[in-house]
Scaffold this motif. Sequence first.
Motif, PDB file in Angstrom:
ATOM      1  N   TYR A 262      48.566  21.679 -47.996  1.00 10.42           N
ATOM      2  CA  TYR A 262      48.387  23.077 -47.625  1.00 10.42           C
ATOM      3  C   TYR A 262      48.040  23.269 -46.151  1.00 10.42           C
ATOM      4  CZ  TYR A 262      48.624  25.459 -52.197  1.00 10.42           C
ATOM      5  OH  TYR A 262      49.045  26.009 -53.371  1.00 10.42           O
TER       6      TYR A 262
ATOM      7  N   TRP B 240      56.200  25.284 -53.274  1.00  5.94           N
ATOM      8  CA  TRP B 240      55.887  25.479 -51.848  1.00  5.94           C
ATOM      9  C   TRP B 240      55.882  24.143 -51.115  1.00  5.94           C
ATOM     10  CZ3 TRP B 240      55.555  28.722 -47.919  1.00  5.94           C
ATOM     11  CH2 TRP B 240      54.722  28.431 -46.832  1.00  5.94           C
TER      12      TRP B 240
ATOM     13  N   SER C 203      51.054  27.712 -54.873  1.00  5.48           N
ATOM     14  CA  SER C 203      52.244  27.013 -54.417  1.00  5.48           C
ATOM     15  C   SER C 203      53.519  27.732 -54.874  1.00  5.48           C
ATOM     16  CB  SER C 203      52.231  25.570 -54.926  1.00  5.48           C
ATOM     17  OG  SER C 203      53.302  24.845 -54.376  1.00  5.48           O
TER      18      SER C 203
END
Lengths: 442, 1099
Positions: A151, A397, A65
């Motif tokens: 994700y 992220w 991340s």
Amino acid sequence: MKKIIFITLILCTALSCDVLDVEPQNSISAEQAFNTKDDIDKGILGAYASFQSLSYYGRTFGIFSDLAADNLSHPLDATATAYAEVDNNSILPENGSVDGIWSIAYDGINVANNVIVKVPTIEDMIEEERNEALAELYFIRALNHFNLLNYFGGVPIKVAPTVGVGNLDAPRNTKEEVYNQIINDLLFSVEHLPASGAKIRASKAAAKALLAKVYLYKRDYPLAISMASEVISDGGYTLPDNYRDVFEDDESDESIFEISFSELERNRIAEYNFPTSLNGRREVEPSQDLLDAYEANDERFEGSIAFEGDKAYAIKYDDLSLGTGNFIVLRLADMYLIRAEAEASLPNPIVSSVQSDINEIRVRANLQPTSESSITQLLRIIENERRIEFAFEGQRWFDLVRTDRAIAVLPNVNSTNQMLFPIPTDEIQTNNSPGMTQNPGY
Amino acid sequence: MNKNKNLCAFERTKPLRYYLVNIMRIFLLLITIGLSTAFANTSNAQTKIDVNVSNVTLEELFKDIQSKSEFIFFYKDDVLKYNVSLNLKDATISTILDTALAGTNLTYKVDERQVVIKEDVNAKEQSNTSKNNQQKKTIKGKVVDDTGMPLVGATVMVKGANTGVITDFDGNFVLSVPEDTTTLIISYLGYSPQEVDITGKTTIDVKMIPDNATLDEIVVIGYGTEKKALLSDAVTSISSKQVKDLPVSSVDGILQGQAAGVQVQQNSGTPGGEMSVRIRGLSSISGSNQPLYIIDGIPVTTGNFGQIGYSGQGSSALTDLNPSDIESISVLKDASATAIYGARGSNGIVLITTKRGKEQKSVVNVNVYSGVQRAWNKLDMLNAREWMEYRNDLTNSTVFTEEQMNNITVDTDWQDVIFRNAQVNSYELSTLGGSEKTQFFISGTFFDQEGILIGTDYQRINGRVNVDHQLSDKVKIGTSVGLTYAKTNRVESDQTLHGPLPNGISTPAIYSVYNEDGTYNQNGPYSNAVSIANEAINQNFSYRTNSNIYLDYKIFDDLTFSSKWGIDFLNFREHAYESTKTVQGAKYNGLGFETYSNVSNIVSNNLLKYNKKINNHKFEALVGYTFEKYQYRSSFIRGQDFADDNLEYISSASTIVSASANASDAGIRSYLGRVNYNFDDKYILAVSGRFDTSTKFGENNRTGFFPAASVAWRVSEESFLKNQEFISELKLRVSYGLTGNDDISPFLFSELYGNTSYGGQPAIYPSNIPNPDLKWESTSQFNLGLNIGLFDDRIKVTADYYNKQTKDLLLSRPLPSSSGFSSITENVGRVENKGIEISIATNNFIGDNFTWDTNFNISGNRNKVLELYNGQPIDDIGRGGNRIMEGQPIGIFYSYESLGVDPSTGDIVYADTNFDGEITSADRTIVGNPHPDFIFGLTNNFSYKGIDLSIFLQGSYGNDVFNGSRLFLESLQGGDNQLAAITRRWQQPGDITDIPRATTDPIASAQNKRVSSRFIEDGSYMRIKNVTLGYTVDKKVMDKTMFTSLRVYVSAQNLFTFTKYTGLDPEVNYRGDDNSVIGTDFFTYPQAQTITIGANLKF
């Protein structure tokens, strides 16, 4: 001579009877596995154990991340191609490390589901105990689904254990459906989990904290505020004065939920961060951009980063030798910043509330409190505080993606397609459901 | 059979050669009978027979006795002019013959079952003397073998007469012959018969020359032996003589290039490392493809029991066996030969027979050799200056100034640092001999080999005692005891970046080995190769016995019961310690491992054998009951934070980071049977079958049945081919049968929970998806074979065609990982192997002084995956992008097709195979095939007087290799040293080259080093595997010493390798025994070139 023959025959018969009578020595059969309340507890711990994987909180999940965003970068001389792809935001669907994240999260879900179906069959558990066990398992399932969602986008929801090979071709669910599943699981957890306990297992506050985060990600701001507030006001958690203390010892005052690591189940985060002269592999290093982002006198700089010569490296998880440091998944600072961001995102935000929550964090870091009153500016400040506060904790992220800020902030991200990781090739090839589709652009 | 002219022993009208051939045949027959009745030395003479005949010829009487007993009569037709009448009950053979031959000039001799009827010499001599008054003379002599050892029991005959004697214990004979006799004929099984001129001589010394063709005649097969001529199966037999001078450390090494259809690949040059042996191709995808090895009837535990990861340099339990103890190896290939091993037969069987004692004067053998090895090939890497230029170009900046480049002080050739000239030594002492009742073979060997890579070596001590003893007329007992201690020093593997080989090659020349203060220079991209080799202890120890005891009991003349109990016990210990001077060790303040693996397999074989011969019909039947109990126990400890670098055992570790112990058990119980029938040695039929019950499989499919049958027609025995000189042997063989493969982990069929821990508490999790229907892979195989012998077997050709169809593959099928599992083992899919094997053996020249013979074998296998689960390919396996897909061979290379470097950009252009305008994983295509078109071996043996020369070539043609080392060494990225090839990289627009540009652009550089056809190379090679030149010291010289024979030789292994492959060695397999990643080279430890000198001494 007849005697010899006789003895031989006796031996033959006596010894051969048991050659086929063989039991597994390292595992237990399904019938023996779940009979008592203790067995269920072992099963629950088995579901936690998947979080310890190298692909998960043991290394990759957290690093990626920060690496996909602008906190970490992959040094020129480093060798792990999978990491280079993530750093460059040009990930191939066959990227093994990404596949690892996908697989281990579903492994955790399956282990949890396996125990979930066994709970009602245990005779020595009363209703309350059963609900408590289920609440913990639902929490594990929710966290796994949530991590996958962040994700990969809308992923298949799994609420039943895999038994046999039928019905394994699962379609992807919508993001909305996955959110609903996560929230339903967590609401049950909030209701039935015990108020406190060891921080390496889910508690009522942990479920609330995770729920606050899920609501924020889902942009359900009032609910995010109320959940975060509940944790802040009656969770019994406090911010240590010294930022470094959060990571120095396991189960600090601020920590709400963390993944246990020990000599036997090690985390390898330090190995990939440390420079080779300190015996690490240095597959990632703090980006110059991050180093520049710290304000002067920010205590968090020294609490997060060290130098070997001119090479910076992350030290939040710094036990290279033993790998024992627990990985903190949820902590109180996050609750303040979630509440601040949710408040600031309301149609009519109360500026002072936003400021006050941000300042809890800034003051602890030895910085001046903010007096900024522009909501737009406050949101930027929150974004930056989150970057610094949670650097190397696997949040950056997700923060940039959920706020649609990735393209604006990250030089390598030019298309919304890059904001989701590819579904691993292996899944695409083996999952024959027409509803199992690759993310666009891969 | 007595009417069968060609088996009638004393036929005077036929030419001499014919007569000798017959003697040989009888010997062979006797040996066959002898073996099949388990060396019974029972007194047939006591057998009681009823005889009631009236006025029949002696021949008819003999026939009658033959049909009632096991006696075989040999006689000359023209002596049978007598008619007899007899009525005897419960009479012994001597009583019958005494009565029947009374009043004739015939006498008899009973030797076991053999009854020889001949004219009474004394009577005849008397009559001769009286008639012709012929003079006699006495000839004395000694018969020795090619090495000067006395031959006991050699036959010495007068040419043209039936007078003869047999040599005694010291090889001596005394024979009284007519004065006018000029020639004696000396014969001995396994040696070419010799004619010796005795004109004017009274003593002769005869040295017999081995006849390899005849030696091979008896072939070991599953649970028995068979005459090669009568074999209806596809079996290749390798004798110890064929491979005696090869300085190889293990049995699998011996097989390479010697047998058609057997592909042997040395996975790595690690001393004591494992090889992959494939008999007739790959039939399994997820299960093992290694054949089952059986030593003296007891299956051997093979495989790698190391628990510390040295992947690619696996240890091999097979290496524990001493190759020089081997008498012969039989490779069973077709279903008819292997089905008697049932569920474990489908990868072929390697039967190893160790040397045993003989009834002879004791002989002591000393074999020693000593040699030096070196790497036969090195990679051409960048030197320091080229590296600096490359780095400047890569970063487009001045990392190194011109001044630095002109004043280079450090320019390390790391390959010179990590490779060395290494010694290999072997010392062997053995003795063999025995009396009538007890025979023995005892040997001891010390083998010591340094590796050509620093930090590696291998030592082994073997002992063997094989004893056979005749307990009574009916009972024979014996034992084989093999003991081994082996110690291996290893380094971390070829493939991990912690190993000296990849580290050494990947470290740029600008780094010195040591710092100025004498410490290791660890500034390179990975670890200092020398520090790993010197400062890390990676040892493993093997303590092994492979032993058995047996008892043979002759219940009746035709019926024998044999029971053999064996144990294969292996204790494998690993001891490893990385000191703080290594990167790994420093990370953990010293890192130590201690592991134990304890493997035992107890085997019991119980067989009942029955032989019957009725006229021209011969039956042989075998039923057996066998079981095996396998136990594996292991422990593993990992510790760190060591008190001091000199304390390398775990007790000095202050932190135990991992400690575990494991156990697993397995068992197999089988019933087996075989019937051989042969009519007149012309038409041969063999039927066999085995029931196996294995614990590897669930209740639903625990027992399997594996039947097979074969027929053979010896056309050359037909009358229309009998009377010509051209074809000496012509045999057609056909077989078909079913075999299995059960080589998977136990308990995959059952639903199990594994253990782990969380937060210091025990935890459990579901470890597999159960599959209660799991059963073995089954392979049906059709074999069509042909044996041709021409010009009295001067040219022998064996050709086989086979078609192997494997179904119900034990396939570890990938599952969607969203299920929580990555795979399940199921019986799905089909694989086909078809192939042709040809072996040609010729005696090119046979002279008194000079002989030349040639053995050649070539085989081609075509492998194809016919069916997978839902047609789903198993994709992207290993580093080289191997793939398993329908319609293609297992492990085909499937990746991007590189079209070369774009002269305008310097980047690799990939083929857009689906023409969609972008390069995605859908553009991957077949770019190579790791399977060879054919493999071959060629041996030429020459001998001239005392000099012998053998040249052995071996090779593989048409296989592709993925040169995975280039993925790093031509990466044009990162800190790895690069191959010198990159000096021709693209540097400016217009450059036409095959190497892309050096760039820091992360996307372009990643694209350029994609796994693609750029790294696929032709892996064909031909090796001069061995050349040996030997000299046997003249017997006359030896007679003056205390020794009986001495041979000295010089031998070169891997003398030359012809290949286009650019890596270190074309013979690669980076993940050892994994079938799906074949043909991938990733810093594989190359093979050594070895020169040895040696001596064989006997006394």
